[in-house]
Design an enzyme around this catalytic site. Structure first.
Site, PDB file in Angstrom:
ATOM      1  N   ASP A 102       0.843  -1.182   0.000  1.00 15.68           N
ATOM      2  CA  ASP A 102       0.000   0.000   0.000  1.00 15.68           C
ATOM      3  C   ASP A 102       0.890   1.248   0.000  1.00 15.68           C
ATOM      4  O   ASP A 102       2.113   1.155   0.140  1.00 15.68           O
ATOM      5  CB  ASP A 102      -0.954   0.007   1.197  1.00 15.68           C
ATOM      6  N   ASN A 158      36.009 -37.944  -1.188  1.00 14.14           N
ATOM      7  CA  ASN A 158      36.585 -38.901  -0.243  1.00 14.14           C
ATOM      8  C   ASN A 158      36.026 -40.302  -0.431  1.00 14.14           C
ATOM      9  O   ASN A 158      36.706 -41.298  -0.165  1.00 14.14           O
ATOM     10  CB  ASN A 158      36.319 -38.433   1.187  1.00 14.14           C
ATOM     11  N   ASN A 183      35.767 -36.908  10.723  1.00 10.78           N
ATOM     12  CA  ASN A 183      34.401 -36.415  10.536  1.00 10.78           C
ATOM     13  C   ASN A 183      33.996 -35.458  11.655  1.00 10.78           C
ATOM     14  O   ASN A 183      33.333 -34.438  11.428  1.00 10.78           O
ATOM     15  CB  ASN A 183      33.441 -37.607  10.489  1.00 10.78           C
TER      16      ASN A 183
END
Length: 893
Positions: free
Chosen positions: A348, A677, A702
């Site tokens: 608006d 990997n 990891n």
């Protein structure tokens, strides 16, 4: 009628209350067949509602009016960390290894897995708890009759027999029997798929097997009119509850999360295939069964994207807190990503592009000469009421007239005003765009009409060419203009719209609403973000276009409400693309424009703050309101701005895109290093006579790698990455994986050659060397992949992003020289290895940089993939359902 807020409810299943009929869904049909008073009696209720005591008793029996209670529970978060079948297999294999003589190795594997799971659990639980706490602050209420009087109450407290009020834009909070209606229409598309609103009639008898036109359903929207209704069923026992309860129990899945799930499944599938392949090779080479199984499963755990849920959760929670600091409150977290994907913003004008402070400027006749006559008539035809030096109860234009009157002293026309008596009123509505009153003075009646100039002048019989020229001149001045007209009528006239004809033109009232100082820069920022800004206003098109020009928004076209009504949906779709300003638009037309724009496949946001904006907010991909807006609008919105500013919205869009970009960094890094990997492990297993890395070493690798990636959500994002919306493109990610995965493998094999041919390493030294090289390349490559800039150091990472991955690589290099070396089967490496490693890593990063530059020149960038119609409908249903869920802070048990 008191305005009722639309709803965001919550749920438990009802239990039969003593002495009250148990309302099930079938009960709604039987109650619909009764007259309103008999329906009230059926549920032991009255037109003035229940007493507080009755409501409390029923609440304890039926339960809260909610679909689900969502609480963050530690066990559920922990289970998400460990439920991977591969991880469970690894733990089982480690246990078997312990029982068969490899106790030390099994303990090490168990500890590393526990640390990895604990890391993911800590971050996800903390983030989920923070998100839940933020959402629990959002509460909704409804106008309900208690103890014989209307009051505000939480929608969760509604019970069968409660009498409530519904108004324009309200989200119906339960299945209800209508008691009285005023031109009520409900949008039931979320239940039926019908695009046209359903007309409601409180007195219409229910036809067996037919639609219940005297009822309204939870989750539907009041599209027009208002009503008083009695609650019949609540929570999961409503029609909406049966459809949406399953969706409401968890966060809505947006396009980002759907793409994330697809990619995760794809990577899991590849990992599973290669794990089987690696296991088979090791068995073929006559290696011990348990060692081969542990090695294969450890490789799978290292490859599988088990950290993705934690990365996404941390990203979303970090983003929600950052948005809150920037005065953007996100009610549905999935809207953060949706916010970043906005392509078209409908907004608006008043209060967004302008200050929103309406001031009365002048009252003029048909030749622009000053005249008090329009001013006096404007005050008579006014829905606001004077209050001190201001006014309340009307729109901003009406209130501005009373403020102007209070400011006038000596020449005040108050005496003339007091000589009139107002007898009848026909309120303003967006279809007529006018308000009319009948007033009387000295026994003579006068109809006074005030409204949009184009509409009022059409109903006048004495409009001259100079009057129309004067109107155009006022519009050109960037002033809001109201026309005033009148005609004599009998004082006893009961006003209807049919009486607004053959009027005498009296003059114009002009008002000012100046453009905001920051509107221009905000528009420029949104345009840089690739967002097409369009204005939907109830004001005149010329005025709106002038405001746009003043703030630098290029107007490519203007459409009026009458022109929009004359277009088919296909024609309107084409017109939207070339139109900037939609003027004199009704609430129904706002919704239609939003829906048609969405059908074109673009993500659409709507910014509005009024009651008449509620339906359009419901229909937009992202509904945006402001804290100062109406309750109905705020509830309908997905995002609430604490400051009505396009600048604040632009910051929210950038934050949404920043979250997406940072999550993609993790995804692309997982594809470039982890996937490589897998091939390295498979290749090494094929030609080596020993395991290339022990399972415990793989898991430690990891763990360090994942620890380094958890800071990605805090990273800076390049300006060019924020310049356009982006979404999942699995094809693009596969291409990236196919290019950068093999590059990672090449350097793994180069490490193998160095260890065996140059350093003549034994089994222990070989494993140590690959471990150090693998963690270095996996963690440091993020600095190249995190940006598309070449060279990569032209993009500055955050402090945490600079430190943590680098620290992970250093820890990996130092582990062989610590007391942990013996536990993990490492051995110290010669100094010459580290010189070679430095050269190897540097060469790897340079090659990745060259490949990156070529990749992004040739391959198309991340695309926005439009959702299908069914996906969008499901998302809208799920988003609506999420408003009927309680969010509570996490518990440790």
């Amino acid at each position: 009628m008191t305005l009722a807020r639309s709803v965001s409810s919550r749920q438990t299943g009802p239990v039969v209350a003593p002495n009250v009929a148990s309302p099930q869904i079938s009960e709604l049909a039987s109650i619909a067949a009764l007259e309103p008073d008999l329906a009230l009696a059926r549920l032991a209720s009255r037109r003035d509602g229940l007493t507080s005591t009755e409501a409390a008793e029923r609440l304890s029996s039926y339960g809260a009016n909610v679909l689900a209670v969502h609480r963050v529970r530690a066990f559920a978060v922990l289970w998400r960390q460990v439920k991977s079948p591969i991880l469970l297999l690894l733990l089982i294999a480690a246990a078997i290894s312990g029982f068969t003589g490899g106790a030390t190795n099994a303990v090490i594997i168990g500890v590393i897995v526990a640390l990895s799971v604990g890391l993911g659990f800590f971050n996800e639980f903390r983030a989920a708890t923070a998100m839940s706490a933020l959402r629990s602050k959002i509460s909704q209420s409804v106008s309900v009759y208690r103890d014989g009087a209307p009051t505000r109450a939480s929608v969760t407290q509604l019970v069968p027999g409660d009498v409530i009020e519904l108004s324009l834009g309200s989200l119906v909070p339960a299945d209800v029997r209508l008691l009285s209606v005023d031109e009520l229409e409900c949008d039931e598309a979320v239940l039926t798929g019908e695009s046209l609103p359903a007309v409601k009639d409180a007195d219409a008898p229910a036809i067996e097997g037919g639609p219940l036109t005297n009822c309204a359903y939870m989750g539907t929207i009041v599209r027009q009119g208002s009503a008083t209704a009695m609650v019949v069923t609540t929570g999961a026992h409503t029609s909406f509850g049966h459809i949406a309860a399953g969706l409401a129990e968890s966060q809505v899945r947006g396009s980002f999360e759907v793409g994330l799930g697809r990619f995760s499944r794809f990577l899991f599938a590849v990992a599973a295939l290669l794990t089987v392949f690696i296991f088979a090779i090791n068995l073929a080479l006559s290696r011990p069964l348990i060692d081969a199984l542990l090695f294969s499963l450890a490789i799978a755990v290292g490859i599988a994207p088990e950290m993705m849920p934690a990365i996404v959760t941390v990203s979303l929670s970090t983003g929600s807190r950052a948005l809150a600091r920037k005065k953007v409150l996100v009610k549905h977290l999935v809207a953060i990503e949706d916010l970043g994907n906005i392509e078209v913003l409908f907004t608006d004008k008043t209060g967004t592009l302008t200050e929103g402070l309406i001031t009365f400027e002048s009252a003029v006749g048909d030749t622009l000469a000053a005249s008090d006559r329009p001013f006096v008539l404007g005050l008579l035809c006014n829905e606001a009421r004077q209050s001190g030096t201001g006014a309340t109860g009307g729109n901003a234009l009406d209130e501005a007239l009373w403020v102007a009157l209070a400011a006038r002293a000596g020449d005040s026309p108050r005496g003339e005003l007091d000589s009139y008596e107002r007898l009848d009123t026909l309120p303003f509505d967006h279809e007529r765009q006018m308000v009319s009153v009948v007033v009387a003075r000295e026994g003579e009646g006068l109809l006074v009409t005030k409204g949009a100039p184009e509409v009022v002048l059409e109903r006048c019989v004495d409009v001259t060419a100079p009057s129309r020229e004067a109107l155009e001149e006022l519009f050109a001045r960037d002033e809001r203009v109201i026309a005033v007209a009148s005609r004599p009528v009998a004082p006893a006239t009961h006003l209807t719209a049919a009486d607004e004809h053959d009027l005498h033109f009296e003059g114009f009232l002009t008002f000012a609403d100046r453009p905001k100082d920051d509107a221009g820069p905000a528009i420029a920022t949104l345009e840089k973000l690739g967002i097409d800004v369009k204005i939907i206003t109830g004001d005149n098109g010329t005025v709106a276009a002038k405001v746009c020009a003043d703030i630098g928004l290029n107007v490519t076209g203007t459409l009026s409400g009458l022109e929009v009504a004359a277009l088919s949906d296909d024609q309107l779709s084409a017109a939207i693309a070339r139109t900037t300003v939609f003027a004199r638009i009704s609430p129904e037309q706002k919704s239609r424009i939003i829906n048609v724009a969405r059908r074109a496949g673009r993500d659409v946001a709507y910014l509005g703050d009024g009651v008449n904006d509620a339906v359009a907010l419901h229909h937009a991909d992202v509904g945006i309101s402001v804290d100062s807006g109406s309750d109905v609008a705020k509830d309908a919105a997905d995002v609430v701005l604490l400051d009505k500013s396009l600048g604040v919205l632009a910051e929210g869009v950038m934050e949404g895109r920043r979250i997406f970009a940072n999550t993609m960094k993790y995804v692309l890094m997982a594809t470039s290093s982890n996937f490589g990997n897998m091939f390295s492990a498979a290749g090494a297993s094929a030609f080596l006579s020993f395991l290339p890395m022990l399972p415990s070493q793989i898991l430690l690798n990891n763990l360090l790698y994942n620890a380094g990636q958890l800071v990605i959500p805090t990273d800076h994002v390049d300006d060019e990455a924020l310049a356009r919306p982006a979404a999942w493109d699995l094809r693009h990610i596969r291409h990236f994986m196919a290019v950068f995965g093999p590059i990672s493998s090449i350097f793994d094999f180069a490490t193998f050659w160095i260890m065996l041919r140059v350093l003549h390493a034994g089994h222990v030294e070989f494993r140590t060397g690959w471990f150090v090289e693998s963690i270095a390349t996996q963690t440091l490559v993020v600095f190249v992949i995190r940006t598309r800039r070449v060279p990569f150091f032209r993009s500055r990472p955050s402090g945490a992003m600079m430190f943590v991955p680098t620290a992970a690589a250093l820890v990996g290099a130092l582990v062989p020289y610590t007391g942990l070396s013996h536990l993990f089967g490492f051995a110290p490496l010669p100094a010459r290895f580290f010189f070679l490693l430095f050269a190897l890593v540097a060469t790897y990063l340079v090659l990745v940089e060259v490949a990156k530059a070529r990749f992004f020149r040739i391959r198309e960038p991340l695309r926005v993939v439009p959702s299908t119609h069914s996906q969008r409908q499901t998302r809208r249903l799920a988003k609506r359902a999420s408003r009927f869920v309680i969010h509570l802070p996490g518990r440790s048990r």
